[in-house]
Write a protein that holds these residues in place. Structure first.
Motif, short mmCIF file in Angstrom:
data_model
loop_
_atom_site.label_atom_id
_atom_site.label_comp_id
_atom_site.label_asym_id
_atom_site.label_seq_id
_atom_site.Cartn_x
_atom_site.Cartn_y
_atom_site.Cartn_z
N ILE A 1 29.82 16.04 -0.39
CA ILE A 1 29.01 15.33 0.60
C ILE A 1 29.61 13.93 0.76
O ILE A 1 29.76 13.20 -0.22
N CYS A 2 29.96 13.57 1.98
CA CYS A 2 30.54 12.25 2.25
C CYS A 2 29.62 11.46 3.18
O CYS A 2 29.53 11.77 4.37
N PHE A 3 28.95 10.46 2.65
CA PHE A 3 28.19 9.55 3.51
C PHE A 3 29.16 8.49 4.04
O PHE A 3 30.08 8.07 3.33
N TYR A 4 28.98 8.05 5.28
CA TYR A 4 29.82 6.98 5.82
C TYR A 4 28.96 6.13 6.76
O TYR A 4 27.96 6.62 7.31
N PRO A 5 29.34 4.85 6.95
CA PRO A 5 28.45 3.91 7.64
C PRO A 5 28.16 4.25 9.11
O PRO A 5 27.09 3.91 9.60
N GLY A 6 29.10 4.86 9.79
CA GLY A 6 28.75 5.18 11.18
C GLY A 6 29.92 5.66 11.99
O GLY A 6 31.08 5.35 11.69
N ASP A 7 29.62 6.44 13.02
CA ASP A 7 30.64 6.88 13.97
C ASP A 7 31.23 5.64 14.64
O ASP A 7 30.54 4.64 14.83
N PHE A 8 32.46 5.69 15.03
CA PHE A 8 33.15 4.62 15.76
C PHE A 8 33.32 3.35 14.92
O PHE A 8 33.56 2.28 15.46
N THR A 9 33.15 3.45 13.58
CA THR A 9 33.50 2.30 12.75
C THR A 9 35.00 2.39 12.45
O THR A 9 35.62 3.41 12.73
N ALA B 1 16.38 14.79 9.73
CA ALA B 1 16.92 14.91 8.39
C ALA B 1 15.81 14.60 7.40
O ALA B 1 15.12 13.60 7.55
N VAL C 1 37.05 1.84 9.49
CA VAL C 1 37.76 2.24 8.27
C VAL C 1 37.66 3.75 8.07
O VAL C 1 36.57 4.29 8.19
N ALA D 1 22.87 18.93 12.48
CA ALA D 1 24.31 18.69 12.38
C ALA D 1 25.04 19.12 13.64
O ALA D 1 24.56 19.98 14.39
N PHE D 2 26.17 18.47 13.87
CA PHE D 2 27.08 18.89 14.94
C PHE D 2 28.21 19.66 14.25
O PHE D 2 28.92 19.12 13.41
#
Lengths: 148, 86
Positions: B76-84, B10, B86, B55-56
């Motif tokens: 565009i949605c940033f998020y802290p991580g997979d398997f978190t 990226a 919330v 990307a997947f």
């Protein structure tokens, strides 16, 4: 992310493309989709899951937390000209509101459709009063609109 | 596999969507630590910083470039991580 996926049709209806970004690799995205997301939403999330391994995207969008090494919750609405119309950034423990995101998209699309001739006051949703900026409206907003 | 398909890391392109290089004069330039390369930072009401990212998508790996979405609304949605949680 599944909250958006569950209402993805509403985003499609508004002609909005969703891109989700985290620092996880595309391999982790694949397993998350297969092991968890697909069990929360039929077929899993229907939009691209981007991998921002070094936080490069997070840094330019102001959402990268150097200490934790993650991109915090940030949402950016970009119009068809590539202009950033809205942004919202939250720390990790609280999620976003899909309702509010959809409301803002509808409002920005309305403004764009009217070429800026009509603007959307606080809490506007489709069908509610819009304002038509111009000399006649100065000091007279109270006549056409009041807070709920 | 991602590497075999020629997926890069990226990275910001260093310009805003729809432009080859540089940003709007009004936009703040930031310098990344590693490369001393001038980048465009996000600013409300200005063109979004462009980027490329692996990307997947729909069961496959590919590369996404933000400027390919010109002409469409993009969230565009940033998020802290997979398997978190919330």
């Amino acid at each position: 992310m599944t909250a958006v996926a569950a209402r993805y049709q509403e985003f499609k209806d508004l002609d909005v493309e969703v891109l989700a970004v985290s620092v996880d690799s595309v391999f982790v995205h694949k397993i998350w989709q297969e092991e968890e997301l697909s069990k929360m939403v039929d077929g899993g999330v229907p939009y691209p899951l981007l991998s921002d391994g070094a936080g490069s995207l997070g840094k330019i969008y102001g959402v990268y937390d150097e200490g934790a090494g993650v991109d915090v919750r940030g949402r950016f609405l970009i119009d068809p000209d590539g202009v950033v119309q809205a942004m919202e950034i939250l720390t990790p423990p609280v999620g976003r509101s899909v309702d509010e995101t959809l409301r803002q998209i509808q409002a920005f699309q309305h403004v764009r459709k009217t070429g800026g001739a009509e603007v959307c006051p606080s809490g506007w949703t489709p069908g509610k009063t819009v304002l038509k900026p111009g000399p006649d409206l100065v000091g007279k907003v109270w006549k056409v609109w009041k807070p709920e | 596999m991602a590497e075999e398909k020629g997926l890069g890391c990226a990275a910001a392109t260093g310009s805003v969507v729809g432009e080859e290089s540089g940003g709007n004069d009004e936009q703040q330039a930031i310098v990344t630590d590693e490369e001393e390369k001038t980048m465009v930072a996000v600013k409300i009401g200005q063109k979004a910083p462009d980027f490329n990212a692996p990307a997947f998508i729909n069961g496959d790996f590919s590369q996404v470039k933000l400027s390919d979405y010109l002409g469409k609304w993009v969230l565009i949605c940033f998020y802290p991580g997979d398997f978190t949680f919330v």
